[in-house]
Design a protein around this motif. Structure first.
Motif, mmCIF file in Angstrom:
data_model
loop_
_atom_site.group_PDB
_atom_site.id
_atom_site.type_symbol
_atom_site.label_atom_id
_atom_site.label_comp_id
_atom_site.label_asym_id
_atom_site.label_seq_id
_atom_site.Cartn_x
_atom_site.Cartn_y
_atom_site.Cartn_z
ATOM 1 N N ARG A 77 10.398 -12.506 2.374
ATOM 2 C CA ARG A 77 10.284 -12.496 3.825
ATOM 3 C C ARG A 77 11.000 -13.724 4.371
ATOM 4 O O ARG A 77 11.213 -14.706 3.653
ATOM 5 C CB ARG A 77 8.816 -12.554 4.256
ATOM 6 N N PRO A 78 11.351 -13.715 5.641
ATOM 7 C CA PRO A 78 11.937 -14.927 6.222
ATOM 8 C C PRO A 78 10.978 -16.105 6.032
ATOM 9 O O PRO A 78 9.770 -15.980 6.230
ATOM 10 C CB PRO A 78 12.080 -14.558 7.705
ATOM 11 N N ARG A 79 11.544 -17.236 5.626
ATOM 12 C CA ARG A 79 10.706 -18.411 5.408
ATOM 13 C C ARG A 79 10.013 -18.779 6.714
ATOM 14 O O ARG A 79 10.604 -18.722 7.784
ATOM 15 C CB ARG A 79 11.545 -19.584 4.890
ATOM 16 N N GLY A 80 8.775 -19.201 6.593
ATOM 17 C CA GLY A 80 8.047 -19.577 7.794
ATOM 18 C C GLY A 80 7.273 -18.442 8.417
ATOM 19 O O GLY A 80 6.655 -18.624 9.466
ATOM 20 N N GLU A 81 7.302 -17.245 7.792
ATOM 21 C CA GLU A 81 6.502 -16.143 8.339
ATOM 22 C C GLU A 81 5.042 -16.566 8.336
ATOM 23 O O GLU A 81 4.526 -17.038 7.323
ATOM 24 C CB GLU A 81 6.672 -14.880 7.498
ATOM 25 N N PRO A 82 4.339 -16.403 9.461
ATOM 26 C CA PRO A 82 2.944 -16.849 9.518
ATOM 27 C C PRO A 82 2.075 -16.135 8.493
ATOM 28 O O PRO A 82 2.245 -14.940 8.229
ATOM 29 C CB PRO A 82 2.519 -16.487 10.947
ATOM 30 N N VAL A 83 1.152 -16.893 7.907
ATOM 31 C CA VAL A 83 0.192 -16.296 6.988
ATOM 32 C C VAL A 83 -0.603 -15.212 7.696
ATOM 33 O O VAL A 83 -0.942 -14.179 7.101
ATOM 34 C CB VAL A 83 -0.749 -17.384 6.426
ATOM 35 N N LEU A 84 -0.883 -15.418 8.989
ATOM 36 C CA LEU A 84 -1.656 -14.441 9.744
ATOM 37 C C LEU A 84 -0.954 -13.090 9.784
ATOM 38 O O LEU A 84 -1.603 -12.034 9.725
ATOM 39 C CB LEU A 84 -1.899 -14.948 11.169
ATOM 40 N N ALA A 85 0.394 -13.098 9.852
ATOM 41 C CA ALA A 85 1.137 -11.837 9.875
ATOM 42 C C ALA A 85 0.953 -11.095 8.553
ATOM 43 O O ALA A 85 0.800 -9.868 8.530
ATOM 44 C CB ALA A 85 2.610 -12.099 10.139
ATOM 45 N N ARG A 86 0.945 -11.822 7.463
ATOM 46 C CA ARG A 86 0.747 -11.197 6.154
ATOM 47 C C ARG A 86 -0.683 -10.667 6.023
ATOM 48 O O ARG A 86 -0.909 -9.570 5.507
ATOM 49 C CB ARG A 86 1.042 -12.195 5.042
ATOM 50 N N ALA A 87 -1.644 -11.457 6.497
ATOM 51 C CA ALA A 87 -3.037 -11.018 6.445
ATOM 52 C C ALA A 87 -3.242 -9.770 7.295
ATOM 53 O O ALA A 87 -3.987 -8.861 6.913
ATOM 54 C CB ALA A 87 -3.958 -12.140 6.921
ATOM 55 N N ALA A 88 -2.567 -9.722 8.436
ATOM 56 C CA ALA A 88 -2.695 -8.540 9.302
ATOM 57 C C ALA A 88 -2.167 -7.300 8.602
ATOM 58 O O ALA A 88 -2.766 -6.219 8.689
ATOM 59 C CB ALA A 88 -1.953 -8.770 10.617
ATOM 60 N N ARG A 89 -1.047 -7.424 7.876
ATOM 61 C CA ARG A 89 -0.513 -6.270 7.162
ATOM 62 C C ARG A 89 -1.468 -5.811 6.069
ATOM 63 O O ARG A 89 -1.579 -4.614 5.796
ATOM 64 C CB ARG A 89 0.863 -6.583 6.582
ATOM 65 N N ILE A 90 -2.157 -6.755 5.449
ATOM 66 C CA ILE A 90 -3.153 -6.386 4.433
ATOM 67 C C ILE A 90 -4.261 -5.563 5.074
ATOM 68 O O ILE A 90 -4.644 -4.504 4.556
ATOM 69 C CB ILE A 90 -3.721 -7.647 3.757
ATOM 70 N N ILE A 122 -2.393 -2.485 -2.159
ATOM 71 C CA ILE A 122 -2.363 -3.260 -0.914
ATOM 72 C C ILE A 122 -1.072 -4.065 -0.835
ATOM 73 O O ILE A 122 -0.411 -4.115 0.210
ATOM 74 C CB ILE A 122 -3.587 -4.190 -0.828
ATOM 75 N N GLY A 123 -0.697 -4.688 -1.942
ATOM 76 C CA GLY A 123 0.554 -5.443 -1.954
ATOM 77 C C GLY A 123 1.750 -4.571 -1.624
ATOM 78 O O GLY A 123 2.631 -4.974 -0.865
ATOM 79 N N ARG A 124 1.767 -3.365 -2.187
ATOM 80 C CA ARG A 124 2.886 -2.451 -1.914
ATOM 81 C C ARG A 124 2.928 -2.085 -0.439
ATOM 82 O O ARG A 124 3.993 -2.125 0.189
ATOM 83 C CB ARG A 124 2.759 -1.203 -2.775
ATOM 84 N N ARG A 125 1.772 -1.722 0.108
ATOM 85 C CA ARG A 125 1.739 -1.298 1.506
ATOM 86 C C ARG A 125 2.030 -2.450 2.472
ATOM 87 O O ARG A 125 2.611 -2.234 3.538
ATOM 88 C CB ARG A 125 0.374 -0.683 1.825
ATOM 89 N N ALA A 126 1.585 -3.647 2.101
ATOM 90 C CA ALA A 126 1.794 -4.808 2.968
ATOM 91 C C ALA A 126 3.135 -5.490 2.712
ATOM 92 O O ALA A 126 3.445 -6.491 3.353
ATOM 93 C CB ALA A 126 0.662 -5.816 2.763
ATOM 94 N N ARG A 127 3.913 -4.943 1.769
ATOM 95 C CA ARG A 127 5.229 -5.488 1.428
ATOM 96 C C ARG A 127 5.108 -6.947 0.962
ATOM 97 O O ARG A 127 5.845 -7.820 1.401
ATOM 98 C CB ARG A 127 6.200 -5.361 2.599
ATOM 99 N N THR A 168 0.915 -12.847 -4.207
ATOM 100 C CA THR A 168 0.656 -13.263 -2.825
ATOM 101 C C THR A 168 -0.466 -12.437 -2.230
ATOM 102 O O THR A 168 -1.380 -12.962 -1.581
ATOM 103 C CB THR A 168 1.927 -13.104 -1.972
ATOM 104 N N ALA A 169 -0.399 -11.131 -2.457
ATOM 105 C CA ALA A 169 -1.454 -10.253 -1.939
ATOM 106 C C ALA A 169 -2.805 -10.642 -2.521
ATOM 107 O O ALA A 169 -3.811 -10.720 -1.798
ATOM 108 C CB ALA A 169 -1.126 -8.802 -2.266
ATOM 109 N N SER A 170 -2.851 -10.920 -3.824
ATOM 110 C CA SER A 170 -4.106 -11.272 -4.475
ATOM 111 C C SER A 170 -4.689 -12.549 -3.887
ATOM 112 O O SER A 170 -5.905 -12.652 -3.648
ATOM 113 C CB SER A 170 -3.877 -11.441 -5.978
ATOM 114 N N ARG A 171 -3.834 -13.536 -3.636
ATOM 115 C CA ARG A 171 -4.304 -14.810 -3.081
ATOM 116 C C ARG A 171 -4.866 -14.625 -1.667
ATOM 117 O O ARG A 171 -5.935 -15.137 -1.322
ATOM 118 C CB ARG A 171 -3.154 -15.818 -3.058
#
Length: 252
Positions: free
Chosen positions: A6-19, A35-40, A45-48
């Motif tokens: 992903r572009p560096r600096g993508e907010p963690v919140l954006a990743r959590a929202a995709r999860i 979940i990792g597959r669906r959240a890209r 990273t998904a596990s953490r």
């Protein structure tokens, strides 16, 4: 590209929202890898992130090792739901309507170009109905969606009219000309009877719920019933309109 590139600096919140958005009504439990597959996201990273969300109670792990939405997230959503006042105002009238009509009575709101169902009452052995609480349907194919679309902002109407208009049954509205005509009819008559639009055996009947007694008051919800497709649905319109007026009074 690696799924976590992903572009560096993508907010963690954006990743959590995709999860959180990975779960669906049909698939409320998922493995970490899915979940990792669906959240890209890379599985590590998904596990953490999943572990952090579990620590906060927003997700929970099942006995089988899968992951699902946690009770804490449900609690927060209920506490701050923007539809809470609407649902509380509507529930007595939904219950009365359901006692008279049976089958399915439901309340939908406009959200992100779809109808989002915020409440539903169903009866045993009722006609088939694909909707569920927190489920969505396209505006052009559902009775509640058509009512909401009829009084939606013009730019949204034009966006839907531009298509695509997916077909669910041979009766589904799939052309802009027909959809324009149906919307004009809804605005003139104040209701819609959608026969076999989603399922050939079911008919949806819907009326608008306004936030004031003035006919020009904004439409805040679509009140609908799903009944057998037997040609008798039109007779239910007066009961629906009476319930919608009751909801409006309670909202005021």
């Amino acid at each position: 590209m690696h799924p976590d590139d992903r572009p560096r600096g993508e907010p963690v919140l954006a990743r959590a929202a995709r999860i959180l958005q990975s779960f669906t009504p049909d698939e409320p439990e998922l493995s970490v890898s899915e979940i990792g597959r669906r959240a890209r996201l890379h599985v590590a990273t998904a596990s953490r992130l999943i572990a952090a969300l579990i620590d906060e109670g927003l997700l929970t792990r099942t006995a089988a090792g899968k992951v699902r939405i946690g009770m804490r997230l449900w609690e927060l959503a209920q506490r701050a739901s923007p539809t809470l006042g609407l649902r509380e105002a509507a529930m007595p009238f939904l219950e009365d309507l359901h006692a008279v009509i049976g089958h399915h009575v439901q309340l939908g709101v406009l959200d992100a170009g779809e109808v989002l169902f915020v409440e539903r009452l169903s009866a045993r052995d009722a006609v088939v109905n694909v909707t569920r609480i927190a489920g969505r349907l396209p505006l052009h194919a559902s009775s509640a969606g058509l009512v909401l679309l009829a009084w939606a902002p013009r730019d949204l109407q034009e966006q839907v009219l531009a298509g695509p208009l997916p077909r669910f049954t041979p009766a589904t509205i799939t052309t802009p000309a027909r959809l324009r005509g149906v919307l004009d009819g809804i605005r003139r008559q104040g209701h819609v009877v959608a026969e076999g639009q989603i399922h050939a055996d079911a008919t949806g009947v819907a009326v608008p719920v306004r936030d004031g007694a003035d006919p020009a008051s904004p439409v805040v919800a679509g009140l609908s019933v799903i009944v057998p497709n037997d040609g008798r649905a039109l007779s239910l319109v007066p009961a629906l309109q009476a319930a919608a007026r009751g909801i409006t009074r309670r909202l005021r």
